[in-house]
Design an enzyme around this catalytic site. Structure first.
Site, PDB file in Angstrom:
ATOM      1  N   CYS A  34       0.826  -1.212   0.000  1.00  0.00           N
ATOM      2  CA  CYS A  34       0.000   0.000   0.000  1.00  0.00           C
ATOM      3  C   CYS A  34       0.858   1.259   0.000  1.00  0.00           C
ATOM      4  O   CYS A  34       0.357   2.344  -0.260  1.00  0.00           O
ATOM      5  CB  CYS A  34      -0.926   0.006   1.212  1.00  0.00           C
ATOM      6  SG  CYS A  34      -0.047  -0.009   2.780  1.00  0.00           S
ATOM      7  N   CYS A 103      -2.364  -3.499   8.717  1.00  0.00           N
ATOM      8  CA  CYS A 103      -2.038  -2.121   9.095  1.00  0.00           C
ATOM      9  C   CYS A 103      -1.493  -2.077  10.524  1.00  0.00           C
ATOM     10  O   CYS A 103      -0.589  -1.292  10.823  1.00  0.00           O
ATOM     11  CB  CYS A 103      -3.262  -1.226   8.956  1.00  0.00           C
ATOM     12  SG  CYS A 103      -4.154  -1.459   7.406  1.00  0.00           S
TER      13      CYS A 103
HETATM   14 FE1  FES Z   1      -1.523   0.442   4.224  1.00  0.00          FE
HETATM   15 FE2  FES Z   1      -3.350   0.273   6.053  1.00  0.00          FE
HETATM   16  S1  FES Z   1      -3.605   0.141   3.937  1.00  0.00           S
HETATM   17  S2  FES Z   1      -1.225   0.383   6.333  1.00  0.00           S
END
Ligand code: FES
Length: 129
Positions: A34, A103
């Protein structure tokens, strides 16, 4: 996606956000998928975390996890802080949606990095998971 009241609270009103000048250890980790990044700053006195701050460039769950994790390790010994798992952070937040569990992993990893940074600066062996 449903977030708990606690997640929303820690996201909209994060505790211990910022940095520490002359800190004793910094941990920075990222999630390649991400692209989110978390930094943890530690102030250590006599093996105890007397202050901790975070900077998170990431999703709401990552911000809430950092906020909760810093609350949980403040005042703890380095050994106690090392044992804080991402599951414990998520539980303290009354849960995270399954696709957001990774996360909270950033918080566990960033704390480990910060502790090891501190140990290395002291000339000590870094700890392993
Ligand atoms: Fe990347 Fe939550 S989506 S840390």
């Amino acid at each position: 996606m449903d977030y708990s009241v606690k997640v929303m609270d820690h996201f909209s009103n994060p505790r211990n956000m910022g940095s520490i000048e002359n800190c004793d250890g910094i941990g920075e980790v990222g999630n390649a998928k991400c692209g989110d990044i978390m930094k943890i700053f530690l102030k250590v006195e006599e093996n105890r975390i007397v202050d901790v701050k975070f900077q998170t460039f990431g999703c709401g769950a990552a911000v809430a996890s950092s906020s909760m994790a810093t609350e949980l390790i403040k005042g703890k010994t380095l050994e106690e802080a090392w044992k804080l798992s991402n599951k414990a952070v998520a539980e303290a937040l009354d849960g995270l949606p399954p696709i957001k569990m990774h996360c909270s992993m950033l918080a566990e990893e960033a704390i480990h990095e910060a502790i090891n940074d501190y140990l290395r600066k002291k000339g000590l062996e870094p700890w392993k998971d």
